[in-house]
Scaffold this active site. Structure first.
Site, PDB file in Angstrom:
ATOM      1  N   GLU A 187       0.827  -1.211   0.000  1.00  0.00           N
ATOM      2  CA  GLU A 187       0.000   0.000   0.000  1.00  0.00           C
ATOM      3  C   GLU A 187       0.857   1.255   0.000  1.00  0.00           C
ATOM      4  O   GLU A 187       1.846   1.353   0.716  1.00  0.00           O
ATOM      5  CB  GLU A 187      -0.884   0.020   1.247  1.00  0.00           C
ATOM      6  CG  GLU A 187      -1.708   1.294   1.358  1.00  0.00           C
ATOM      7  CD  GLU A 187      -2.684   1.269   2.523  1.00  0.00           C
ATOM      8  OE1 GLU A 187      -2.458   0.529   3.496  1.00  0.00           O
ATOM      9  OE2 GLU A 187      -3.685   1.997   2.443  1.00  0.00           O
ATOM     10  N   GLN A 229       3.371   1.586 -11.083  1.00  0.00           N
ATOM     11  CA  GLN A 229       3.631   0.145 -10.951  1.00  0.00           C
ATOM     12  C   GLN A 229       2.339  -0.633 -10.747  1.00  0.00           C
ATOM     13  O   GLN A 229       2.149  -1.712 -11.316  1.00  0.00           O
ATOM     14  CB  GLN A 229       4.572  -0.120  -9.764  1.00  0.00           C
ATOM     15  CG  GLN A 229       6.014   0.253 -10.052  1.00  0.00           C
ATOM     16  CD  GLN A 229       6.948  -0.241  -8.969  1.00  0.00           C
ATOM     17  OE1 GLN A 229       6.604  -0.222  -7.792  1.00  0.00           O
ATOM     18  NE2 GLN A 229       8.119  -0.673  -9.354  1.00  0.00           N
ATOM     19  N   ARG A 246       6.630   0.955   3.483  1.00  0.00           N
ATOM     20  CA  ARG A 246       7.485  -0.223   3.731  1.00  0.00           C
ATOM     21  C   ARG A 246       7.273  -0.753   5.145  1.00  0.00           C
ATOM     22  O   ARG A 246       8.191  -1.179   5.829  1.00  0.00           O
ATOM     23  CB  ARG A 246       8.975   0.082   3.475  1.00  0.00           C
ATOM     24  CG  ARG A 246       9.292   0.423   2.026  1.00  0.00           C
ATOM     25  CD  ARG A 246      10.766   0.243   1.666  1.00  0.00           C
ATOM     26  NE  ARG A 246      11.660   1.042   2.442  1.00  0.00           N
ATOM     27  CZ  ARG A 246      11.994   2.315   2.165  1.00  0.00           C
ATOM     28  NH1 ARG A 246      11.522   2.893   1.058  1.00  0.00           N
ATOM     29  NH2 ARG A 246      12.810   2.971   2.943  1.00  0.00           N
ATOM     30  N   ASP A 262      13.110  -1.466   6.132  1.00  0.00           N
ATOM     31  CA  ASP A 262      11.992  -2.164   5.494  1.00  0.00           C
ATOM     32  C   ASP A 262      11.390  -3.119   6.518  1.00  0.00           C
ATOM     33  O   ASP A 262      12.036  -4.101   6.895  1.00  0.00           O
ATOM     34  CB  ASP A 262      12.480  -2.923   4.248  1.00  0.00           C
ATOM     35  CG  ASP A 262      11.334  -3.425   3.373  1.00  0.00           C
ATOM     36  OD1 ASP A 262      10.201  -3.563   3.889  1.00  0.00           O
ATOM     37  OD2 ASP A 262      11.579  -3.678   2.174  1.00  0.00           O
ATOM     38  N   ARG A 273       8.484  -4.770   6.140  1.00  0.00           N
ATOM     39  CA  ARG A 273       7.429  -5.607   5.545  1.00  0.00           C
ATOM     40  C   ARG A 273       7.657  -7.092   5.772  1.00  0.00           C
ATOM     41  O   ARG A 273       8.790  -7.545   5.855  1.00  0.00           O
ATOM     42  CB  ARG A 273       7.325  -5.334   4.034  1.00  0.00           C
ATOM     43  CG  ARG A 273       6.718  -3.998   3.723  1.00  0.00           C
ATOM     44  CD  ARG A 273       6.768  -3.702   2.237  1.00  0.00           C
ATOM     45  NE  ARG A 273       8.126  -3.464   1.774  1.00  0.00           N
ATOM     46  CZ  ARG A 273       8.441  -3.184   0.523  1.00  0.00           C
ATOM     47  NH1 ARG A 273       7.491  -3.130  -0.391  1.00  0.00           N
ATOM     48  NH2 ARG A 273       9.692  -2.961   0.179  1.00  0.00           N
ATOM     49  N   LYS A 301      10.999  -9.817  -2.365  1.00  0.00           N
ATOM     50  CA  LYS A 301       9.664 -10.424  -2.530  1.00  0.00           C
ATOM     51  C   LYS A 301       9.799 -11.844  -3.079  1.00  0.00           C
ATOM     52  O   LYS A 301       9.062 -12.744  -2.673  1.00  0.00           O
ATOM     53  CB  LYS A 301       8.803  -9.571  -3.462  1.00  0.00           C
ATOM     54  CG  LYS A 301       8.411  -8.230  -2.854  1.00  0.00           C
ATOM     55  CD  LYS A 301       7.506  -7.459  -3.811  1.00  0.00           C
ATOM     56  CE  LYS A 301       7.042  -6.164  -3.180  1.00  0.00           C
ATOM     57  NZ  LYS A 301       6.257  -5.344  -4.129  1.00  0.00           N
TER      58      LYS A 301
HETATM   59  N1  LIG Z   1       9.341   4.589   4.484  1.00  0.00           N
HETATM   60  C1  LIG Z   1       9.210   4.918   3.200  1.00  0.00           C
HETATM   61  N2  LIG Z   1       8.363   4.187   2.451  1.00  0.00           N
HETATM   62  C2  LIG Z   1       8.248   4.533   1.162  1.00  0.00           C
HETATM   63  C3  LIG Z   1       8.934   5.594   0.573  1.00  0.00           C
HETATM   64  N3  LIG Z   1       8.581   5.686  -0.724  1.00  0.00           N
HETATM   65  C4  LIG Z   1       7.696   4.681  -0.941  1.00  0.00           C
HETATM   66  N4  LIG Z   1       7.505   3.989   0.193  1.00  0.00           N
HETATM   67  C5  LIG Z   1       6.704   2.796   0.420  1.00  0.00           C
HETATM   68  O1  LIG Z   1       7.385   1.728  -0.165  1.00  0.00           O
HETATM   69  C6  LIG Z   1       6.478   0.722  -0.542  1.00  0.00           C
HETATM   70  C7  LIG Z   1       6.795   0.301  -1.959  1.00  0.00           C
HETATM   71  O2  LIG Z   1       8.109  -0.148  -1.959  1.00  0.00           O
HETATM   72  P1  LIG Z   1       9.073   0.032  -3.188  1.00  0.00           P
HETATM   73  O3  LIG Z   1      10.464  -0.104  -2.649  1.00  0.00           O
HETATM   74  O4  LIG Z   1       8.758   1.299  -3.946  1.00  0.00           O
HETATM   75  O5  LIG Z   1       8.761  -1.134  -4.146  1.00  0.00           O
HETATM   76  P2  LIG Z   1       8.626  -2.644  -3.768  1.00  0.00           P
HETATM   77  O6  LIG Z   1       7.172  -2.882  -3.499  1.00  0.00           O
HETATM   78  O7  LIG Z   1       9.554  -3.027  -2.666  1.00  0.00           O
HETATM   79  O8  LIG Z   1       9.169  -3.364  -5.057  1.00  0.00           O
HETATM   80  P3  LIG Z   1       8.449  -3.550  -6.457  1.00  0.00           P
HETATM   81  O9  LIG Z   1       7.719  -4.859  -6.378  1.00  0.00           O
HETATM   82  O10 LIG Z   1       9.523  -3.583  -7.466  1.00  0.00           O
HETATM   83  O11 LIG Z   1       7.513  -2.398  -6.645  1.00  0.00           O
HETATM   84  C8  LIG Z   1       5.090   1.317  -0.349  1.00  0.00           C
HETATM   85  O12 LIG Z   1       4.571   0.816   0.871  1.00  0.00           O
HETATM   86  C9  LIG Z   1       5.360   2.803  -0.218  1.00  0.00           C
HETATM   87  O13 LIG Z   1       4.428   3.456   0.635  1.00  0.00           O
HETATM   88  C10 LIG Z   1       9.811   6.341   1.405  1.00  0.00           C
HETATM   89  O14 LIG Z   1      10.491   7.269   0.982  1.00  0.00           O
HETATM   90  N5  LIG Z   1       9.903   5.977   2.705  1.00  0.00           N
END
Ligand SMILES: Nc1nc2c(ncn2[C@@H]2O[C@H](COP(=O)(O)OP(=O)(O)OP(=O)(O)O)[C@@H](O)[C@H]2O)c(=O)[nH]1
Ligand SMILES: [Zn+2]
Length: 280
Positions: free
Chosen positions: A123, A140, A165, A197, A199, A225
């Site tokens: 999210e 994405q 994250r 991270d 998650r 992932k």
């Molecule tokens: N803490 C933090 N969370 C972020 C930031 N920018 C995006 N997010 C969160 O990061 C999450 C998405 O992670 P990403 O690293 O962009 O992509 P991913 O889901 O790990 O990888 P993909 O599957 O390739 O999209 C979402 O929950 C966003 O709300 C940030 O600057 N700081």
């Protein structure tokens, strides 16, 4: 000179910078997800009942979900461990217990042995909902839905507990504030006393298990992932790369994802040997 309440952050380039937290944002101790803290459920594979069904998530309801990319079924889950809401946007699968919805309409009964296109989408209210250009989440999400619609089948698992994250929306905004002052996305989380991270993907694995999906073509650039699904017993047959939606506002963020979080912005691949294990 250091001032009270001002802390220093080492940026990715090695430069040091100072950030003054807002009065309501003291640096807090490093936090773990509540279920990990309480020792209720370790991160990793989904719990299964003796009969093999997923026990961690409860399928609450399902409904038609017409999207720009096509007609999906939205299946709503509750993660029994975290309490998080998860929505699986499904197209063209023969889902046990879903007999009359569009989840089964496009490709019901098809068993061509091909892995199912799957995205685990964390999210991001600012990116997915507001269309913020600070990240690439919105494009994405739309691209992943298009991949599924084009294939005529697949799942986008939308994980609500993953905002920022896993640190939550308000801490993500705090992290953005630190990034406004020059920190990168990793250092900003760390400066707040939070994991880079937080998650965990056990709920997502349980959803895929509930949907009867055991082999996937995973739509992601994030090797963590792939490792999480593999560790949870879901076979990642290949990775489908997402094109980077680069804007002046997110180029630094994308570089940090590539250089510090090891995201792969190259072409689609079979998972490498380091992704075939569940290490994080
Ligand atoms: N803490 C933090 N969370 C972020 C930031 N920018 C995006 N997010 C969160 O990061 C999450 C998405 O992670 P990403 O690293 O962009 O992509 P991913 O889901 O790990 O990888 P993909 O599957 O390739 O999209 C979402 O929950 C966003 O709300 C940030 O600057 N700081
Ligand atoms: Zn985002």
């Amino acid at each position: 000179m250091r001032h009270a309440g001002v802390h220093e952050i080492a940026t990715a380039s090695g430069a040091r910078m100072s950030c003054a937290p807002l009065p309501d944002s003291p640096v807090r101790p490093r936090r773990e997800a509540p279920f990990v803290r309480a020792g209720i459920f370790p991160p990793g594979p989904a719990l299964r009942r003796p009969d093999g069904t997923a026990a961690r998530v409860e399928r609450v309801t399902s409904t038609r979900m017409p999207l720009a990319q096509g007609l999906f079924t939205a299946i709503g889950y509750r993660d029994r461990v975290t309490g998080d809401e998860i929505v699986a946007l499904v197209m063209g699968l023969d889902v046990p217990g879903e007999t009359d919805g569009p989840a089964t309409a496009a490709g019901a009964g098809r068993s061509d042995g091909e892995p199912v296109p799957v995205r685990l989408h964390s999210e991001c209210l600012t990116g997915d909902g507001f269309g913020s250009l600070r990240c690439d989440c919105g494009p994405q999400l739309q691209a992943a839905l298009a991949v599924v619609a084009e294939a005529g089948r697949g799942v986008v698992v939308y994980l609500r507990g993953h905002e920022g994250r896993g640190i939550g929306l308000l801490d993500k905004l705090r992290a953005y504030r630190l990034q406004d002052a020059g920190a990168d996305t990793v250092d900003a989380n760390l400066a707040l006393g939070l994991p880079e991270d937080a998650r965990e993907y056990g709920g997502a694995v349980a959803v895929l298990t509930d949907l009867g999906v055991s082999a996937v073509a995973l739509i992601t650039n994030n090797p963590a992932k792939t490792r999480a699904l593999t560790g949870g017993g879901v076979r990642v047959v290949r990775r489908l790369a997402l094109p980077a939606a680069v804007t002046p506002a997110n180029i630094g963020y994308l570089r940090t994802k590539r250089d510090r979080m090891h995201h792969q912005f190259g072409p689609s691949t079979a998972p490498g040997p380091d992704e075939a294990t569940s290490r994080r």
